[in-house]
Design an enzyme around this catalytic site. Sequence first.
Site, mmCIF file in Angstrom:
data_model
loop_
_atom_site.group_PDB
_atom_site.id
_atom_site.type_symbol
_atom_site.label_atom_id
_atom_site.label_comp_id
_atom_site.label_asym_id
_atom_site.label_seq_id
_atom_site.Cartn_x
_atom_site.Cartn_y
_atom_site.Cartn_z
ATOM 1 N N VAL A 37 -36.321 64.791 15.447
ATOM 2 C CA VAL A 37 -36.859 65.271 16.719
ATOM 3 C C VAL A 37 -36.430 64.361 17.869
ATOM 4 C CG1 VAL A 37 -39.008 63.931 16.518
ATOM 5 C CG2 VAL A 37 -39.058 66.115 17.726
ATOM 6 N N LYS A 38 -36.051 63.136 17.533
ATOM 7 C CA LYS A 38 -35.774 62.144 18.567
ATOM 8 C C LYS A 38 -34.387 62.260 19.186
ATOM 9 C CE LYS A 38 -39.708 59.988 18.601
ATOM 10 N NZ LYS A 38 -40.476 59.741 19.805
ATOM 11 N N ASP A 39 -33.510 63.107 18.608
ATOM 12 C CA ASP A 39 -32.225 63.364 19.274
ATOM 13 C C ASP A 39 -32.451 63.862 20.687
ATOM 14 O OD1 ASP A 39 -31.215 62.988 16.786
ATOM 15 O OD2 ASP A 39 -30.367 65.006 16.560
#
Length: 464
Positions: A37-39
């Site tokens: 999710v951190k992309d």
Amino acid sequence: MLELVGSTPLVRLRTPGGENAAALYAKLEYLSAGGSVKDRIGLHMIEQAERDGLLRPGGTVVEATSGNTGAGLAMVAAAKGYRAVLVVPDKTSAEKIATLRGFGAEVVVRRSGLPAEDPENVFNTAARIAEERPGSWLAGQYDNPANPGAHYATTGPEIWRQTDGRITHLVACVGTGGTISGTGRYLKEVSAGAVRVTGADPAASVYSGGDGRPYFVEATGHVRHPETVEDVWPTSYQQDVVDELLPVSDREALLTVRQLAREQGLMVGGSAGLAVAAAQRVAAGLGPEALVVVILPDSGRQYLSKYFNDAWLLRLGFLDGEEGGPRVGDAVASAVREEPLPYVNRLSTADEALTALRALRDLGLPPVAPAGPCPVGPGRAPTVPELAGSLSLDVLATAVAEGALKPDDLVRDHLGAPLPHFGVGERADTALVELEESGAELAVAVRDGHGVALVGRSALRALL
Ligand SMILES: Cc1ncc(COP(=O)(O)O)c(C=O)c1O
């Protein structure tokens, strides 16, 4: 490359709630290009810094991160030609650290569990590096509006489109709070307030009212070190967006992770297990008209040495062990029920610690106690990361008698090595061999990640 960030699919999950349960859909963030999710925030924060003139060609991206934000930043930095320096706590899994190095980032490892004021903790180290290195920019995901902004701009609209506007409930973890705040705010606005937002939180996390002691699901919730003076919450966590927080125990989260892999073919990380456990509670009883979306932040492949490793789970007392021969838990069965594990705060004075250890001896218990950074109190079972050392009556009394320690001195600089620990589901015979090889007489028996009793060689031997 950068166009492959986000745009992740929704997949329907089976729920245990039967006919009365709502439809439950999972958003698979591990299918984003960098694996989490951190992309989204890696890309969004870097592009915002470029627009603001904070990051220029040849510059360096710096961040304190438990891994996924680092991977997102390192991937985007590599694709755009920046350097990356990432400061991670030493509890970060080896797979995550190797990933960061694989993207060419410099990884700085610092001890986990240091108070906020300690200059050596991950946040203060990252801030120092960003100050000292010319051309550096500190991403600062905890307080960077581009973190929730990334989810407001992408995750929220994707979910709205993918459900044709039928979503009624959103469930997500809360670490920096960026995911839940940005996604939740968008969905509330677009639905005129109809979407209800639930945060899934580790039971010990302070967000949902826990005491902030360490836990085993990585990268979500908020830990508070007992020596931290001022507990500061990230501004990326916009609490007005969240309608309720559901606490989930490590055991429930980790067993859900294993169940999702074995029964639904979804291999996801610990925070995803935590979120699904909470989402199943939300979905149960809502009725088939409701539609719940839960965000699964990353893949289980980053945690093969932990959540998918029986030996790791057994040692921490998350598995009950196989039927058959005697187990460590059998040696402590009565102690588990009647006596909380004696435990000494490392900030006790020598006098206080001696009193506590003499009381143990007078009860007929071994005059040895684990020591660590949590307050002493009845029923307050320390977690394994808190078992920072040990104290023995003999050693302490001798140190005081010889003047090496004054009665008012703190015991923290005079701790012995931590006692070995075994999960209650481990076999008693192998535990005994390991205990003998370690040279220690006593070990801490652990259930669900917490020390519950001391077990000695003789108690184990008596079972065999
Ligand atoms: C695996 C995992 N789960 C959950 C979270 C929490 O997400 P957020 O920081 O957006 O609240 C993170 C954040 O790093 C994460 O890496």
